[in-house]
Design an enzyme around this catalytic site. Structure first.
Site, short mmCIF file in Angstrom:
data_model
loop_
_atom_site.label_atom_id
_atom_site.label_comp_id
_atom_site.label_asym_id
_atom_site.label_seq_id
_atom_site.Cartn_x
_atom_site.Cartn_y
_atom_site.Cartn_z
N ASN A 61 43.79 33.15 50.89
CA ASN A 61 44.33 33.10 49.53
C ASN A 61 45.67 33.87 49.50
OD1 ASN A 61 44.86 34.10 46.86
ND2 ASN A 61 42.77 33.59 46.27
N ASP B 236 34.58 40.99 49.43
CA ASP B 236 33.68 40.03 48.81
C ASP B 236 33.53 40.44 47.36
OD1 ASP B 236 32.23 37.60 49.41
OD2 ASP B 236 30.44 38.71 48.80
N GLY C 135 40.08 31.52 39.86
CA GLY C 135 38.64 31.73 39.68
C GLY C 135 38.26 31.84 38.22
N LYS D 95 47.43 42.53 36.36
CA LYS D 95 46.09 42.28 36.93
C LYS D 95 45.82 43.21 38.11
CE LYS D 95 43.04 39.03 39.20
NZ LYS D 95 42.73 37.69 39.69
N ARG E 82 39.56 44.08 42.95
CA ARG E 82 40.08 44.05 44.33
C ARG E 82 41.23 45.03 44.49
NH1 ARG E 82 39.49 39.26 44.59
NH2 ARG E 82 41.36 38.98 43.35
P1 IMP Z 1 35.51 35.85 46.89
O1 IMP Z 1 34.56 36.88 47.33
O2 IMP Z 1 36.90 36.35 46.75
O3 IMP Z 1 35.40 34.60 47.70
O4 IMP Z 1 35.12 35.44 45.41
C1 IMP Z 1 33.84 34.98 45.01
C2 IMP Z 1 33.97 34.27 43.68
O5 IMP Z 1 34.51 35.14 42.69
C3 IMP Z 1 34.87 33.03 43.69
O6 IMP Z 1 34.32 32.07 42.80
C4 IMP Z 1 36.18 33.55 43.15
O7 IMP Z 1 36.90 32.53 42.51
C5 IMP Z 1 35.71 34.60 42.15
N1 IMP Z 1 36.74 35.66 42.10
C6 IMP Z 1 37.05 36.55 43.07
N2 IMP Z 1 38.05 37.34 42.68
C7 IMP Z 1 38.38 36.93 41.44
C8 IMP Z 1 39.39 37.36 40.52
O8 IMP Z 1 40.19 38.27 40.77
N3 IMP Z 1 39.43 36.70 39.36
C9 IMP Z 1 38.59 35.68 39.05
N4 IMP Z 1 37.65 35.22 39.87
C10 IMP Z 1 37.55 35.85 41.06
#
Ligand code: IMP
Length: 198
Positions: A9, A68, A155, A178, A184
């Site tokens: 990403n 994660d 997301g 943000k 994160r």
């Molecule tokens: P991942 O661990 O970054 O793969 O995220 C897991 C899920 O949470 C995915 O559906 C992402 O789109 C959502 N997600 C992760 N970070 C964010 C964010 O900063 N904003 C909105 N959705 C998030």
């Protein structure tokens, strides 16, 4: 220091590079020729982020980190949590996930004003040359909006109202705004602080 971030990403990559600063060159697995999907089969955020970081460390022996993230909604008993990416089922996109989330909340009786409270939670795992994992957490508190709003972010951002910016969803704030308050951003800043202290 060259450090691998387990992500494809570009927004996350920019965010991490900015937080870590010029002493770190943040690179992606793809830029090192690692093209396969990194397995994510744990039952907690920590297990998943550890699994991703270990996968990269075993293949490269280089310093690396992985994140994660899960969205925890109080009225849904903490769901979707680690299943956030596939809440609407495998192969569904963010639109389907947000639609299901709003529909699930609509179905429940609103018990109190805190009903829609939610938070994003991130666990970052860092592995340096000695192979020992180090964990860093970040949380962004807020609530689920009644409907999607805004075009920024990714997301669940259009349905998440962070406490830090009353009245705006995370899709209605700038990238800098943000990053300053995000789950994160906080976890990566905690990692950066620790890296600078050792
Ligand atoms: P991942 O661990 O970054 O793969 O995220 C897991 C899920 O949470 C995915 O559906 C992402 O789109 C959502 N997600 C992760 N970070 C964010 C964010 O900063 N904003 C909105 N959705 C998030």
């Amino acid at each position: 220091m060259r450090i691998i971030f387990a992500t494809a990403n570009s927004g996350k990559l920019r965010e991490a590079a900015e937080v870590l600063g010029p002493d770190f060159e943040v690179v992606t697995p793809l830029s090192l020729g690692i093209t396969e999907d990194i397995p994510e089969t744990g039952s907690t955020l920590q297990e998943n982020s550890l699994q991703k970081a270990q996968y990269l460390f075993e293949r490269t022996g280089l310093p690396c980190f992985a994140d994660d993230t899960g969205l925890e909604v109080d009225a849904l008993g903490g769901a979707p949590g680690i299943y956030s990416a596939r809440y609407a089922g495998p192969g569904h996109d963010h639109e389907a996930n947000m639609k299901k989330l709003l529909a699930d909340l609509e179905k429940l009786p609103a018990k109190d004003p805190e009903f829609r409270r939610a938070r994003f939670r991130t666990v970052v795992t860092l592995i340096l040359a000695d192979g020992t994992p180090h964990f860093f957490d970040g949380v962004c508190e807020g609530a689920i909006a009644q409907a999607k709003r805004g075009t920024g972010g990714f997301g669940y951002d259009p349905v998440f109202l962070p406490d830090a910016y009353p009245g705006r969803t995370l899709a209605e704030v700038s990238e800098e705004e943000k990053n300053a308050v995000s789950h994160r951003g906080r976890a990566i800043r905690a990692m950066a602080g620790w890296l600078k202290s050792i």
